[in-house]
Design a protein around this motif. Structure first.
Motif, PDB file in Angstrom:
ATOM      1  N   SER A 186     -46.155 -53.300  35.667  1.00 60.22           N
ATOM      2  CA  SER A 186     -45.517 -52.877  36.916  1.00 60.22           C
ATOM      3  C   SER A 186     -44.149 -52.249  36.654  1.00 60.22           C
ATOM      4  O   SER A 186     -43.810 -51.209  37.236  1.00 60.22           O
ATOM      5  CB  SER A 186     -45.361 -54.076  37.860  1.00 60.22           C
ATOM      6  OG  SER A 186     -46.613 -54.618  38.210  1.00 60.22           O
ATOM      7  N   LEU A 187     -43.373 -52.854  35.776  1.00 60.84           N
ATOM      8  CA  LEU A 187     -42.062 -52.296  35.438  1.00 60.84           C
ATOM      9  C   LEU A 187     -42.215 -50.945  34.740  1.00 60.84           C
ATOM     10  O   LEU A 187     -41.461 -50.006  35.009  1.00 60.84           O
ATOM     11  CB  LEU A 187     -41.278 -53.267  34.547  1.00 60.84           C
ATOM     12  CG  LEU A 187     -40.774 -54.544  35.216  1.00 60.84           C
ATOM     13  CD1 LEU A 187     -40.207 -55.507  34.165  1.00 60.84           C
ATOM     14  CD2 LEU A 187     -39.702 -54.235  36.266  1.00 60.84           C
ATOM     15  N   GLN A 188     -43.200 -50.858  33.847  1.00 59.50           N
ATOM     16  CA  GLN A 188     -43.450 -49.599  33.138  1.00 59.50           C
ATOM     17  C   GLN A 188     -43.815 -48.493  34.125  1.00 59.50           C
ATOM     18  O   GLN A 188     -43.353 -47.359  33.993  1.00 59.50           O
ATOM     19  CB  GLN A 188     -44.588 -49.796  32.126  1.00 59.50           C
ATOM     20  CG  GLN A 188     -44.921 -48.548  31.340  1.00 59.50           C
ATOM     21  CD  GLN A 188     -44.480 -48.619  29.900  1.00 59.50           C
ATOM     22  OE1 GLN A 188     -43.933 -49.611  29.444  1.00 59.50           O
ATOM     23  NE2 GLN A 188     -44.719 -47.553  29.170  1.00 59.50           N
ATOM     24  N   GLU A 189     -44.627 -48.836  35.110  1.00 60.03           N
ATOM     25  CA  GLU A 189     -45.047 -47.853  36.100  1.00 60.03           C
ATOM     26  C   GLU A 189     -43.872 -47.301  36.903  1.00 60.03           C
ATOM     27  O   GLU A 189     -43.910 -46.168  37.378  1.00 60.03           O
ATOM     28  CB  GLU A 189     -46.070 -48.478  37.059  1.00 60.03           C
ATOM     29  CG  GLU A 189     -47.479 -48.499  36.527  1.00 60.03           C
ATOM     30  CD  GLU A 189     -48.012 -47.096  36.338  1.00 60.03           C
ATOM     31  OE1 GLU A 189     -48.554 -46.518  37.292  1.00 60.03           O
ATOM     32  OE2 GLU A 189     -47.862 -46.546  35.227  1.00 60.03           O
ATOM     33  N   GLU A 190     -42.820 -48.093  37.047  1.00 61.98           N
ATOM     34  CA  GLU A 190     -41.642 -47.660  37.802  1.00 61.98           C
ATOM     35  C   GLU A 190     -40.636 -46.905  36.935  1.00 61.98           C
ATOM     36  O   GLU A 190     -39.607 -46.454  37.424  1.00 61.98           O
ATOM     37  CB  GLU A 190     -40.966 -48.871  38.447  1.00 61.98           C
ATOM     38  CG  GLU A 190     -41.811 -49.559  39.502  1.00 61.98           C
ATOM     39  CD  GLU A 190     -41.927 -48.753  40.782  1.00 61.98           C
ATOM     40  OE1 GLU A 190     -41.083 -47.869  41.027  1.00 61.98           O
ATOM     41  OE2 GLU A 190     -42.866 -49.020  41.562  1.00 61.98           O
ATOM     42  N   GLY A 191     -40.921 -46.815  35.637  1.00 58.81           N
ATOM     43  CA  GLY A 191     -40.043 -46.042  34.758  1.00 58.81           C
ATOM     44  C   GLY A 191     -39.209 -46.859  33.799  1.00 58.81           C
ATOM     45  O   GLY A 191     -38.401 -46.314  33.043  1.00 58.81           O
ATOM     46  N   PHE A 192     -39.366 -48.187  33.807  1.00 59.08           N
ATOM     47  CA  PHE A 192     -38.637 -49.035  32.863  1.00 59.08           C
ATOM     48  C   PHE A 192     -39.387 -49.137  31.541  1.00 59.08           C
ATOM     49  O   PHE A 192     -40.617 -49.022  31.490  1.00 59.08           O
ATOM     50  CB  PHE A 192     -38.471 -50.453  33.425  1.00 59.08           C
ATOM     51  CG  PHE A 192     -37.374 -50.599  34.441  1.00 59.08           C
ATOM     52  CD1 PHE A 192     -36.052 -50.370  34.111  1.00 59.08           C
ATOM     53  CD2 PHE A 192     -37.674 -50.986  35.736  1.00 59.08           C
ATOM     54  CE1 PHE A 192     -35.043 -50.522  35.048  1.00 59.08           C
ATOM     55  CE2 PHE A 192     -36.670 -51.140  36.687  1.00 59.08           C
ATOM     56  CZ  PHE A 192     -35.347 -50.907  36.336  1.00 59.08           C
ATOM     57  N   GLY A 193     -38.638 -49.384  30.485  1.00 64.40           N
ATOM     58  CA  GLY A 193     -39.208 -49.770  29.208  1.00 64.40           C
ATOM     59  C   GLY A 193     -38.958 -51.255  29.014  1.00 64.40           C
ATOM     60  O   GLY A 193     -37.905 -51.756  29.390  1.00 64.40           O
ATOM     61  N   SER A 194     -39.915 -51.959  28.439  1.00 64.31           N
ATOM     62  CA  SER A 194     -39.812 -53.410  28.277  1.00 64.31           C
ATOM     63  C   SER A 194     -40.393 -53.832  26.941  1.00 64.31           C
ATOM     64  O   SER A 194     -41.154 -53.099  26.320  1.00 64.31           O
ATOM     65  CB  SER A 194     -40.585 -54.146  29.388  1.00 64.31           C
ATOM     66  OG  SER A 194     -40.258 -53.672  30.660  1.00 64.31           O
ATOM     67  N   SER A 195     -40.050 -55.044  26.540  1.00 63.45           N
ATOM     68  CA  SER A 195     -40.691 -55.684  25.400  1.00 63.45           C
ATOM     69  C   SER A 195     -40.747 -57.175  25.686  1.00 63.45           C
ATOM     70  O   SER A 195     -40.073 -57.665  26.589  1.00 63.45           O
ATOM     71  CB  SER A 195     -39.931 -55.418  24.092  1.00 63.45           C
ATOM     72  OG  SER A 195     -38.638 -56.018  24.135  1.00 63.45           O
ATOM     73  N   LEU A 196     -41.557 -57.870  24.927  1.00 67.38           N
ATOM     74  CA  LEU A 196     -41.703 -59.306  25.137  1.00 67.38           C
ATOM     75  C   LEU A 196     -41.107 -60.037  23.942  1.00 67.38           C
ATOM     76  O   LEU A 196     -41.474 -59.770  22.800  1.00 67.38           O
ATOM     77  CB  LEU A 196     -43.189 -59.656  25.294  1.00 67.38           C
ATOM     78  CG  LEU A 196     -43.495 -61.018  25.899  1.00 67.38           C
ATOM     79  CD1 LEU A 196     -42.966 -61.123  27.321  1.00 67.38           C
ATOM     80  CD2 LEU A 196     -44.998 -61.281  25.877  1.00 67.38           C
ATOM     81  N   GLY A 232     -35.204 -52.000  30.702  1.00 62.76           N
ATOM     82  CA  GLY A 232     -34.162 -51.031  31.007  1.00 62.76           C
ATOM     83  C   GLY A 232     -34.727 -49.624  30.940  1.00 62.76           C
ATOM     84  O   GLY A 232     -35.921 -49.423  30.694  1.00 62.76           O
ATOM     85  N   LYS A 233     -33.866 -48.656  31.163  1.00 57.55           N
ATOM     86  CA  LYS A 233     -34.305 -47.266  31.082  1.00 57.55           C
ATOM     87  C   LYS A 233     -34.584 -46.917  29.625  1.00 57.55           C
ATOM     88  O   LYS A 233     -33.733 -47.118  28.755  1.00 57.55           O
ATOM     89  CB  LYS A 233     -33.238 -46.340  31.647  1.00 57.55           C
ATOM     90  CG  LYS A 233     -33.672 -44.884  31.669  1.00 57.55           C
ATOM     91  CD  LYS A 233     -32.646 -44.000  32.340  1.00 57.55           C
ATOM     92  CE  LYS A 233     -33.126 -42.548  32.383  1.00 57.55           C
ATOM     93  NZ  LYS A 233     -32.154 -41.662  33.050  1.00 57.55           N
ATOM     94  N   PRO A 234     -35.778 -46.397  29.322  1.00 52.81           N
ATOM     95  CA  PRO A 234     -36.099 -46.068  27.920  1.00 52.81           C
ATOM     96  C   PRO A 234     -35.179 -44.979  27.375  1.00 52.81           C
ATOM     97  O   PRO A 234     -34.904 -43.987  28.051  1.00 52.81           O
ATOM     98  CB  PRO A 234     -37.543 -45.565  27.999  1.00 52.81           C
ATOM     99  CG  PRO A 234     -38.068 -46.024  29.314  1.00 52.81           C
ATOM    100  CD  PRO A 234     -36.888 -46.097  30.226  1.00 52.81           C
ATOM    101  N   LEU A 235     -34.719 -45.176  26.153  1.00 54.10           N
ATOM    102  CA  LEU A 235     -33.884 -44.179  25.489  1.00 54.10           C
ATOM    103  C   LEU A 235     -34.703 -43.291  24.563  1.00 54.10           C
ATOM    104  O   LEU A 235     -34.219 -42.269  24.099  1.00 54.10           O
ATOM    105  CB  LEU A 235     -32.767 -44.876  24.702  1.00 54.10           C
ATOM    106  CG  LEU A 235     -31.757 -45.650  25.547  1.00 54.10           C
ATOM    107  CD1 LEU A 235     -30.751 -46.368  24.654  1.00 54.10           C
ATOM    108  CD2 LEU A 235     -31.038 -44.710  26.511  1.00 54.10           C
ATOM    109  N   MET A 236     -35.926 -43.710  24.281  1.00 54.98           N
ATOM    110  CA  MET A 236     -36.823 -42.909  23.446  1.00 54.98           C
ATOM    111  C   MET A 236     -38.252 -43.350  23.709  1.00 54.98           C
ATOM    112  O   MET A 236     -38.486 -44.419  24.264  1.00 54.98           O
ATOM    113  CB  MET A 236     -36.475 -43.041  21.957  1.00 54.98           C
ATOM    114  CG  MET A 236     -36.596 -44.438  21.412  1.00 54.98           C
ATOM    115  SD  MET A 236     -36.196 -44.553  19.641  1.00 54.98           S
ATOM    116  CE  MET A 236     -34.491 -44.045  19.666  1.00 54.98           C
ATOM    117  N   GLU A 237     -39.182 -42.512  23.305  1.00 55.45           N
ATOM    118  CA  GLU A 237     -40.591 -42.840  23.471  1.00 55.45           C
ATOM    119  C   GLU A 237     -40.988 -43.946  22.492  1.00 55.45           C
ATOM    120  O   GLU A 237     -40.413 -44.072  21.410  1.00 55.45           O
ATOM    121  CB  GLU A 237     -41.455 -41.602  23.204  1.00 55.45           C
ATOM    122  CG  GLU A 237     -41.288 -40.492  24.223  1.00 55.45           C
ATOM    123  CD  GLU A 237     -41.850 -40.876  25.583  1.00 55.45           C
ATOM    124  OE1 GLU A 237     -42.895 -41.542  25.627  1.00 55.45           O
ATOM    125  OE2 GLU A 237     -41.229 -40.507  26.593  1.00 55.45           O
ATOM    126  N   ALA A 238     -41.962 -44.744  22.884  1.00 56.18           N
ATOM    127  CA  ALA A 238     -42.500 -45.750  21.978  1.00 56.18           C
ATOM    128  C   ALA A 238     -43.173 -45.062  20.792  1.00 56.18           C
ATOM    129  O   ALA A 238     -43.692 -43.949  20.917  1.00 56.18           O
ATOM    130  CB  ALA A 238     -43.512 -46.634  22.707  1.00 56.18           C
TER     131      ALA A 238
END
Length: 199
Positions: A137-147, A177-183
């Motif tokens: 859900s966070l990714q869909e809104e434009g956030f980048g995340s990790s666990l 947070g806002k991604p600074l680079m692509e995965a």
């Protein structure tokens, strides 16, 4: 953003380079979390998942706690890498803390003794689904995340800082947070080695 479910599943990735720049409103973040907590399935409909969302200073405080805790146990000559990693999480917009209410799990064990050994397993499975729903859900809104999993090292201080009930067991931390680079590229093992279909 509007993707199909399969597209959302495919695009969800671990993103470590994140900034604290807002992507959506705090109200929208809360709305996403509420939806996930409300609708993610759980065994026996136990709804044992518990979530704390840390934003602003609370988010930064968590990663300061983590840094201070690790500084005590990681050798000084190796701490620089750890410090950089923790700082990258702290530079994000927020963190989702995932817990399981073990009092509820134990209650179910007592109610259904035939399944006693399974309830802790089912609890973790439910937590994994909740983590995945929130992450996607966070990714869909434009956030980048990790666990992340700095539990149980930080458990006691987290409980003190945010007055977490004793029965809540910390399972994982998800900085976003806002991604600074692509995965980076993801290695995918052959599906035929991992899937069997019988008719």
């Amino acid at each position: 953003m509007s993707k199909t479910f399969t597209e959302a599943v495919e695009s969800r990735r671990s993103v470590y380079a994140i900034s604290g720049e807002p992507v959506i409103s705090d109200e929208r973040i809360e709305e996403l979390i509420v939806h996930a907590v409300t609708h993610t399935p759980s065994a026996f409909n136990s709804q044992s998942g518990r979530v704390i969302v840390l934003l602003g200073n609370s988010h930064k405080k968590l990663w300061k706690i983590t840094e201070d805790t690790l500084r005590k146990i990681v050798p000084a000559e190796r701490f620089h890498t750890t410090e950089e990693r923790i700082a990258s999480f702290g530079s994000g917009y927020g963190t989702v803390l995932f817990f399981e209410d073990m009092a509820l799990v134990e209650s179910l064990q007592n109610q259904f003794p035939a399944y006693k050994d399974n309830f802790p397993i089912w609890s973790l499975q439910s937590s994994g689904m909740l983590q995945y729903v929130i992450w996607t859900s966070l990714q869909e809104e434009g956030f980048g995340s990790s666990l992340q999993h700095y539990n149980p090292l930080i458990d006691d201080e987290v409980k003190r800082q945010w007055e977490v009930p004793d029965s809540w067991k910390l399972i994982a931390q998800m900085p976003f947070g806002k991604p600074l680079m692509e995965a980076g590229e993801k290695e995918i093992k052959p599906v035929e080695d991992r899937l069997k279909v019988f008719k």
